[in-house]
Design a protein around this motif. Structure first.
Motif, PDB file in Angstrom:
ATOM      1  N   MET A   1      18.768  -2.175   5.689  1.00 10.31           N
ATOM      2  CA  MET A   1      18.056  -3.445   5.909  1.00 10.31           C
ATOM      3  C   MET A   1      16.915  -3.582   4.894  1.00 10.31           C
ATOM      4  N   THR A   2      16.888  -4.720   4.216  1.00 10.33           N
ATOM      5  CA  THR A   2      15.849  -4.955   3.213  1.00 10.33           C
ATOM      6  C   THR A   2      14.570  -5.439   3.885  1.00 10.33           C
ATOM      7  N   VAL A   3      13.476  -4.811   3.522  1.00 16.54           N
ATOM      8  CA  VAL A   3      12.177  -5.235   4.060  1.00 16.54           C
ATOM      9  C   VAL A   3      11.471  -6.072   3.004  1.00 16.54           C
ATOM     10  N   PRO A   4      10.620  -7.029   3.431  1.00 19.94           N
ATOM     11  CA  PRO A   4       9.932  -7.886   2.453  1.00 19.94           C
ATOM     12  C   PRO A   4       9.026  -7.088   1.522  1.00 19.94           C
ATOM     13  N   LYS A   5       8.941  -7.552   0.279  1.00 16.71           N
ATOM     14  CA  LYS A   5       8.100  -6.875  -0.706  1.00 16.71           C
ATOM     15  C   LYS A   5       6.631  -7.175  -0.434  1.00 16.71           C
ATOM     16  N   ILE A   6       5.816  -6.134  -0.546  1.00 13.89           N
ATOM     17  CA  ILE A   6       4.369  -6.252  -0.337  1.00 13.89           C
ATOM     18  C   ILE A   6       3.644  -5.947  -1.648  1.00 13.89           C
ATOM     19  N   SER A   7       2.772  -6.839  -2.046  1.00 14.20           N
ATOM     20  CA  SER A   7       1.928  -6.601  -3.222  1.00 14.20           C
ATOM     21  C   SER A   7       0.533  -6.213  -2.745  1.00 14.20           C
ATOM     22  N   ILE A   8       0.184  -4.948  -2.934  1.00 10.93           N
ATOM     23  CA  ILE A   8      -1.150  -4.465  -2.532  1.00 10.93           C
ATOM     24  C   ILE A   8      -2.102  -4.648  -3.710  1.00 10.93           C
ATOM     25  N   ILE A   9      -3.154  -5.419  -3.497  1.00 13.37           N
ATOM     26  CA  ILE A   9      -4.113  -5.736  -4.566  1.00 13.37           C
ATOM     27  C   ILE A   9      -5.451  -5.076  -4.244  1.00 13.37           C
ATOM     28  N   ILE A  10      -5.919  -4.252  -5.163  1.00 15.10           N
ATOM     29  CA  ILE A  10      -7.191  -3.545  -4.993  1.00 15.10           C
ATOM     30  C   ILE A  10      -8.126  -3.938  -6.134  1.00 15.10           C
ATOM     31  N   VAL A  11      -9.321  -4.380  -5.786  1.00 16.77           N
ATOM     32  CA  VAL A  11     -10.352  -4.681  -6.786  1.00 16.77           C
ATOM     33  C   VAL A  11     -11.295  -3.485  -6.849  1.00 16.77           C
ATOM     34  N   ASN A  12     -11.635  -3.063  -8.053  1.00 11.90           N
ATOM     35  CA  ASN A  12     -12.475  -1.872  -8.224  1.00 11.90           C
ATOM     36  C   ASN A  12     -13.601  -2.133  -9.212  1.00 11.90           C
ATOM     37  N   TYR A  13     -14.766  -1.567  -8.896  1.00 10.25           N
ATOM     38  CA  TYR A  13     -15.878  -1.580  -9.852  1.00 10.25           C
ATOM     39  C   TYR A  13     -16.631  -0.261  -9.726  1.00 10.25           C
ATOM     40  N   ASN A  14     -16.459   0.587 -10.719  1.00  8.91           N
ATOM     41  CA  ASN A  14     -17.126   1.901 -10.746  1.00  8.91           C
ATOM     42  C   ASN A  14     -16.980   2.654  -9.422  1.00  8.91           C
ATOM     43  N   GLY A  15     -15.775   2.641  -8.889  1.00  2.07           N
ATOM     44  CA  GLY A  15     -15.539   3.307  -7.611  1.00  2.07           C
ATOM     45  C   GLY A  15     -14.473   4.381  -7.693  1.00  2.07           C
TER      46      GLY A  15
ATOM     47  N   VAL B   1       2.153   6.165   2.594  1.00  2.00           N
ATOM     48  CA  VAL B   1       2.569   5.076   3.479  1.00  2.00           C
ATOM     49  C   VAL B   1       4.088   5.072   3.624  1.00  2.00           C
ATOM     50  N   ASN B   2       4.566   4.837   4.843  1.00  2.00           N
ATOM     51  CA  ASN B   2       6.003   4.882   5.101  1.00  2.00           C
ATOM     52  C   ASN B   2       6.665   3.501   4.990  1.00  2.00           C
ATOM     53  N   TYR B   3       6.292   2.756   3.980  1.00  2.00           N
ATOM     54  CA  TYR B   3       6.888   1.442   3.715  1.00  2.00           C
ATOM     55  C   TYR B   3       7.344   1.448   2.270  1.00  2.00           C
ATOM     56  N   ASP B   4       8.631   1.189   2.041  1.00 10.36           N
ATOM     57  CA  ASP B   4       9.217   1.420   0.721  1.00 10.36           C
ATOM     58  C   ASP B   4       8.996   0.305  -0.305  1.00 10.36           C
ATOM     59  N   ASN B   5       9.056  -0.941   0.135  1.00 14.33           N
ATOM     60  CA  ASN B   5       9.085  -2.052  -0.815  1.00 14.33           C
ATOM     61  C   ASN B   5       7.668  -2.540  -1.152  1.00 14.33           C
ATOM     62  N   VAL B   6       6.978  -1.747  -1.970  1.00 17.59           N
ATOM     63  CA  VAL B   6       5.563  -2.009  -2.271  1.00 17.59           C
ATOM     64  C   VAL B   6       5.303  -1.926  -3.774  1.00 17.59           C
ATOM     65  N   GLU B   7       4.446  -2.829  -4.262  1.00 20.11           N
ATOM     66  CA  GLU B   7       3.869  -2.682  -5.603  1.00 20.11           C
ATOM     67  C   GLU B   7       2.360  -2.659  -5.443  1.00 20.11           C
ATOM     68  N   VAL B   8       1.681  -1.890  -6.280  1.00 19.06           N
ATOM     69  CA  VAL B   8       0.217  -1.793  -6.212  1.00 19.06           C
ATOM     70  C   VAL B   8      -0.366  -2.364  -7.502  1.00 19.06           C
TER      71      VAL B   8
ATOM     72  N   ASP C   1       1.368   4.067   8.875  1.00 19.04           N
ATOM     73  CA  ASP C   1       2.023   2.886   9.461  1.00 19.04           C
ATOM     74  C   ASP C   1       1.291   1.576   9.219  1.00 19.04           C
ATOM     75  N   PHE C   2       0.207   1.607   8.457  1.00 17.12           N
ATOM     76  CA  PHE C   2      -0.652   0.413   8.427  1.00 17.12           C
ATOM     77  C   PHE C   2       0.051  -0.811   7.868  1.00 17.12           C
ATOM     78  N   VAL C   3       0.927  -0.631   6.884  1.00 17.22           N
ATOM     79  CA  VAL C   3       1.657  -1.774   6.316  1.00 17.22           C
ATOM     80  C   VAL C   3       2.737  -2.261   7.281  1.00 17.22           C
ATOM     81  N   SER C   4       3.545  -1.346   7.770  1.00 16.31           N
ATOM     82  CA  SER C   4       4.680  -1.722   8.626  1.00 16.31           C
ATOM     83  C   SER C   4       4.226  -2.439   9.896  1.00 16.31           C
ATOM     84  N   GLU C   5       3.089  -2.037  10.457  1.00 15.94           N
ATOM     85  CA  GLU C   5       2.579  -2.695  11.672  1.00 15.94           C
ATOM     86  C   GLU C   5       2.134  -4.129  11.377  1.00 15.94           C
TER      87      GLU C   5
END
Length: 332
Positions: free
Chosen positions: A1-15, A29-36, A97-101
């Motif tokens: 079963m294909t799960v929807p793609k998730i785009s995780i966007i992180i903003v960083n400044y000297n962190g 994370v136990n969710y496969d269809n992810v891009e960061v 599980d944070f994404v899948s939930e």
């Protein structure tokens, strides 16, 4: 079963130090269809070198200056391929599980456009279980423990999932906000368009909180106050905007005078309500209040245009939002 793609966007400044822990947890994370996607605000602490060396699969964008929070997230969203966008702070540590939930709730209700994870402090106490907006447009952070999925006025950008299509429809975060309340503005406009915003307590994220903000407190206080004023102008109907702005300044001014009076007479302040202690913006000085009002006056053309656009597309009135307890008498 294909799960929807998730785009995780992180903003960083000297962190870099915080980001290391965030990415380490993210890759469990136990969710496969992810891009960061990492959008870096021109950091000078070696963040980009660290990420490209250790996490070559992460898509990186390096900006030529610090552009705050709103604009970098919008920049990241423009190259995102996911059906959903997941905005995540660099000072978080996520659970498997944070994404899948979050996705589970979204997929079960097409009218839900935004979900927030339950944000915990490193010691396990609640950092945020959602933000609530009162009838004057003042925003408060809830720290109420909830085991059930519930509606909230707006979701925290520290860990927020939103439908990409809705984010585009809303024109993303308001870039004039720079930082502070851009997530609240987005959530409020989401309700106005007829969608829902929810807290998902089974999606748990640990949030260190305030590390970058601590270094620029006065700037955050300025953006916080002028952004709260901006939302009152744009997100209420025109007559209500004027009425509620006047009420806000009368109530706020009276409260500040009482605090000043108590201090002069008793040598201490007497805040009887925890409501004000849970306000999510740092307390502004008189100078910051003046500069915020001046900013609003200088940008009134933009604010009026935004107000007209929001109200021309409005599906749910302020009165209806009050009946739904989205704009509430008190926060929960």
């Amino acid at each position: 079963m294909t799960v929807p793609k998730i785009s995780i966007i992180i903003v960083n400044y000297n962190g870099k130090t915080l980001l290391e822990k965030c990415l380490e947890s993210l890759y469990k994370v136990n969710y496969d269809n992810v891009e960061v996607i990492l959008v870096d605000n021109n950091s000078t602490d070696g963040t980009m070198e660290f990420v490209t060396k250790n996490y070559p699969s992460i898509i990186t964008i390096k900006l030529n200056s610090n552009k705050g929070f709103a604009e970098p997230n919008n920049i990241g969203s423009k190259i995102a391929k996911g059906e959903y966008l997941l905005f995540l702070n660099n000072d978080t540590v996520v659970t498997p599980d944070f994404v899948s939930e979050l996705v589970k709730v979204m997929e079960s209700d097409k009218k839900t456009a935004i979900c927030q994870s339950l944000l915990l402090k490193p010691d396990g106490t609640i950092d945020s279980s959602g933000d609530f907006i009162d009838k004057l447009g003042v925003v408060y952070n809830s720290k109420t423990k909830s085991d059930e999925i519930r509606t909230i006025s707006s979701a925290r950008g520290a860990s927020m999932l939103i439908r990409n299509s809705v984010f585009k429809k809303l024109d993303g975060f308001d870039e004039k906000f720079f930082v502070s309340f851009e997530d609240v503005d987005l959530g409020w406009r989401t309700w106005i368009l007829g969608y829902r915003v929810k807290l998902v307590p089974k999606s748990i994220v640990y949030h260190h909180g305030g590390t970058t903000i601590e270094k620029i407190k006065s700037e955050i206080a300025f953006h916080g106050f002028k952004n709260q004023l901006s939302m009152k102008i744009t997100n209420f109907e025109p007559i209500l905007a004027v009425k509620n702005m006047l009420k806000f300044f009368i109530i706020y001014g009276t409260r500040e005078l009482k605090i000043w009076f108590d201090y002069k007479i008793y040598g201490r302040t007497k805040l009887s309500s925890t409501k004000y202690e849970n306000n999510i913006a740092p307390k502004p000085s008189f100078k910051i209040i003046f500069n915020s009002i001046w900013w609003v006056l200088k940008n009134q053309k933009y604010l009026i245009q935004k107000q007209r656009k929001i109200n021309s597309e409005r599906k749910v009135s302020t009165h209806e939002l009050e009946k739904m307890n989205i704009l509430c008498e008190k926060y929960y």
